[in-house]
Write a protein that holds these residues in place. Structure first.
Motif, short mmCIF file in Angstrom:
data_model
loop_
_atom_site.label_atom_id
_atom_site.label_comp_id
_atom_site.label_asym_id
_atom_site.label_seq_id
_atom_site.Cartn_x
_atom_site.Cartn_y
_atom_site.Cartn_z
N VAL A 2 -6.07 13.59 -2.33
CA VAL A 2 -5.41 12.58 -1.49
C VAL A 2 -6.29 11.34 -1.52
O VAL A 2 -7.49 11.42 -1.29
CB VAL A 2 -5.23 13.08 -0.04
N VAL A 3 -5.67 10.19 -1.81
CA VAL A 3 -6.39 8.92 -1.86
C VAL A 3 -5.91 8.04 -0.72
O VAL A 3 -4.70 7.85 -0.53
CB VAL A 3 -6.17 8.21 -3.21
N ASP A 4 -6.85 7.51 0.04
CA ASP A 4 -6.57 6.49 1.06
C ASP A 4 -7.03 5.17 0.46
O ASP A 4 -8.22 4.85 0.49
CB ASP A 4 -7.30 6.81 2.35
N GLY A 27 -11.62 8.00 0.10
CA GLY A 27 -11.40 6.73 0.77
C GLY A 27 -11.84 5.63 -0.19
O GLY A 27 -13.00 5.62 -0.61
N CYS A 28 -10.94 4.76 -0.56
CA CYS A 28 -11.22 3.73 -1.57
C CYS A 28 -11.01 2.34 -0.99
O CYS A 28 -10.05 2.11 -0.28
CB CYS A 28 -10.31 3.91 -2.78
N ASP A 29 -11.91 1.44 -1.33
CA ASP A 29 -11.77 0.05 -0.89
C ASP A 29 -12.53 -0.84 -1.87
O ASP A 29 -13.51 -0.41 -2.49
CB ASP A 29 -12.32 -0.14 0.53
N TYR A 30 -12.10 -2.08 -1.97
CA TYR A 30 -12.79 -3.05 -2.81
C TYR A 30 -14.03 -3.61 -2.10
O TYR A 30 -15.00 -3.99 -2.72
CB TYR A 30 -11.84 -4.19 -3.19
N SER A 31 -13.98 -3.63 -0.77
CA SER A 31 -15.03 -4.23 0.03
C SER A 31 -16.17 -3.25 0.32
O SER A 31 -15.97 -2.22 0.98
CB SER A 31 -14.46 -4.73 1.36
N GLU A 32 -17.35 -3.58 -0.15
CA GLU A 32 -18.52 -2.74 0.12
C GLU A 32 -18.81 -2.68 1.62
O GLU A 32 -19.21 -1.64 2.14
CB GLU A 32 -19.74 -3.27 -0.65
N SER A 33 -18.59 -3.78 2.34
CA SER A 33 -18.85 -3.76 3.78
C SER A 33 -17.87 -2.84 4.52
O SER A 33 -18.26 -2.17 5.48
CB SER A 33 -18.83 -5.18 4.37
N MET A 34 -16.64 -2.77 4.06
CA MET A 34 -15.68 -1.84 4.67
C MET A 34 -16.11 -0.40 4.40
O MET A 34 -16.05 0.46 5.29
CB MET A 34 -14.27 -2.07 4.14
N LEU A 35 -16.56 -0.13 3.19
CA LEU A 35 -17.02 1.22 2.86
C LEU A 35 -18.27 1.59 3.65
O LEU A 35 -18.41 2.75 4.07
CB LEU A 35 -17.26 1.34 1.36
N THR A 36 -19.14 0.63 3.89
CA THR A 36 -20.33 0.88 4.71
C THR A 36 -19.92 1.27 6.13
O THR A 36 -20.46 2.22 6.70
CB THR A 36 -21.24 -0.36 4.73
N GLU A 37 -18.95 0.56 6.68
CA GLU A 37 -18.47 0.89 8.02
C GLU A 37 -17.74 2.24 8.03
O GLU A 37 -17.91 3.04 8.96
CB GLU A 37 -17.55 -0.21 8.56
N ALA A 38 -16.94 2.50 7.00
CA ALA A 38 -16.26 3.80 6.91
C ALA A 38 -17.29 4.93 6.86
O ALA A 38 -17.16 5.95 7.54
CB ALA A 38 -15.36 3.84 5.68
N LEU A 58 -16.26 8.41 -0.64
CA LEU A 58 -15.87 7.01 -0.57
C LEU A 58 -16.16 6.37 -1.92
O LEU A 58 -17.21 6.62 -2.51
CB LEU A 58 -16.63 6.27 0.53
N VAL A 59 -15.22 5.54 -2.39
CA VAL A 59 -15.33 4.94 -3.71
C VAL A 59 -14.97 3.46 -3.64
O VAL A 59 -13.93 3.09 -3.09
CB VAL A 59 -14.39 5.63 -4.72
N ARG A 60 -15.82 2.61 -4.21
CA ARG A 60 -15.50 1.19 -4.32
C ARG A 60 -14.72 0.98 -5.60
O ARG A 60 -15.16 1.36 -6.68
CB ARG A 60 -16.76 0.33 -4.35
N LEU A 61 -13.51 0.41 -5.46
CA LEU A 61 -12.69 0.16 -6.63
C LEU A 61 -11.66 -0.92 -6.36
O LEU A 61 -11.40 -1.29 -5.22
CB LEU A 61 -12.00 1.44 -7.12
N ASP A 62 -11.07 -1.40 -7.44
CA ASP A 62 -9.98 -2.37 -7.40
C ASP A 62 -8.70 -1.60 -7.65
O ASP A 62 -8.56 -0.92 -8.67
CB ASP A 62 -10.21 -3.43 -8.48
N VAL A 63 -7.74 -1.69 -6.74
CA VAL A 63 -6.48 -0.96 -6.88
C VAL A 63 -5.73 -1.37 -8.16
O VAL A 63 -4.93 -0.59 -8.68
CB VAL A 63 -5.58 -1.16 -5.63
N GLY A 64 -6.04 -2.51 -8.71
CA GLY A 64 -5.41 -2.95 -9.95
C GLY A 64 -6.04 -2.34 -11.18
O GLY A 64 -5.56 -2.56 -12.31
N ASN A 89 1.46 -6.22 -9.40
CA ASN A 89 2.03 -5.50 -10.54
C ASN A 89 1.04 -4.51 -11.12
O ASN A 89 1.40 -3.37 -11.43
CB ASN A 89 2.51 -6.49 -11.61
N ALA A 90 -0.21 -4.93 -11.26
CA ALA A 90 -1.25 -4.01 -11.76
C ALA A 90 -1.43 -2.85 -10.78
O ALA A 90 -1.55 -1.70 -11.19
CB ALA A 90 -2.56 -4.75 -11.97
N ALA A 91 -1.45 -3.15 -9.49
CA ALA A 91 -1.63 -2.11 -8.47
C ALA A 91 -0.49 -1.09 -8.52
O ALA A 91 -0.74 0.12 -8.53
CB ALA A 91 -1.72 -2.74 -7.08
N ALA A 92 0.74 -1.55 -8.58
CA ALA A 92 1.89 -0.63 -8.62
C ALA A 92 1.85 0.24 -9.87
O ALA A 92 2.11 1.46 -9.79
CB ALA A 92 3.20 -1.42 -8.56
#
Length: 173
Positions: A2-4, A27-38, A58-64, A89-92
């Motif tokens: 499951v990916v959030d 848990g995936c996000d582009y923002s390192e600060s969000m991942l730090t808080e998560a 937790l993984v830092r990544l670009d949804v695209g 479009n890349a994300a979808a």
């Protein structure tokens, strides 16, 4: 798996993991600060250190450009996130690519009128929420067409509008 996606502080990431019914929660996000808080919030939750089945990462990544193999994800959740993605479009396409056959995509976002309403309520020019989003979805059809371009079949996409601007998306690969 499951990916959030765009997990921010990890509210749903933690909830998925605490269910302890999935093999893996990411848990995936582009923002390192969000991942730090998560990460801080995950570490503060005692139940998450006692999971029997679920591994949580937790993984830092670009949804695209998701660094996962094709057809490896059972479910991908994106809560209040799509309007923040720079390349829809890349994300979808990437979401469709990583989902297993029968995999599910669940998302919430907002129609353009939501940001207009907030902008009208905020008298401080430049700080209006409408300037903080990358994408503005004119209609449900705009969202449906985006997912179809990404690979989803039109008949396997359900989109519901709650109130006048909050959108709930359910799609199956």
């Amino acid at each position: 798996v499951v990916v959030d996606m765009s997990c921010a502080t990890g509210l749903f990431t933690r909830r998925f993991a605490m269910a302890d019914i999935y093999d893996r929660v990411l848990g995936c996000d582009y923002s390192e600060s969000m991942l730090t808080e998560a990460r801080r919030r995950i570490n503060a939750e005692p139940k998450l250190s006692k999971l029997k089945k679920t591994s949580l990462d937790l993984v830092r990544l670009d949804v695209g450009s998701i660094p996962m193999q094709n057809e490896t994800v059972d479910c991908l959740h994106a809560g209040a996130a799509m309007h923040c993605w720079p390349d829809l479009n890349a994300a979808a396409s990437e979401i469709y690519r990583v989902l297993k056959p029968g995999g599910r995509y669940f998302a919430t976002t907002f129609l353009a009128q939501y940001f207009s309403m907030l902008s009208n309520m905020d008298g401080a020019a430049g700080n209006a929420p409408s300037r903080q989003a990358f994408q503005y979805f004119a209609s449900v059809d705009t969202l449906r067409d985006l997912l179809v371009r990404g690979g989803f079949e039109r008949e396997k996409i359900q989109i519901e509008v709650l109130g006048n601007a909050c959108v709930v998306i359910r799609a199956e690969k």
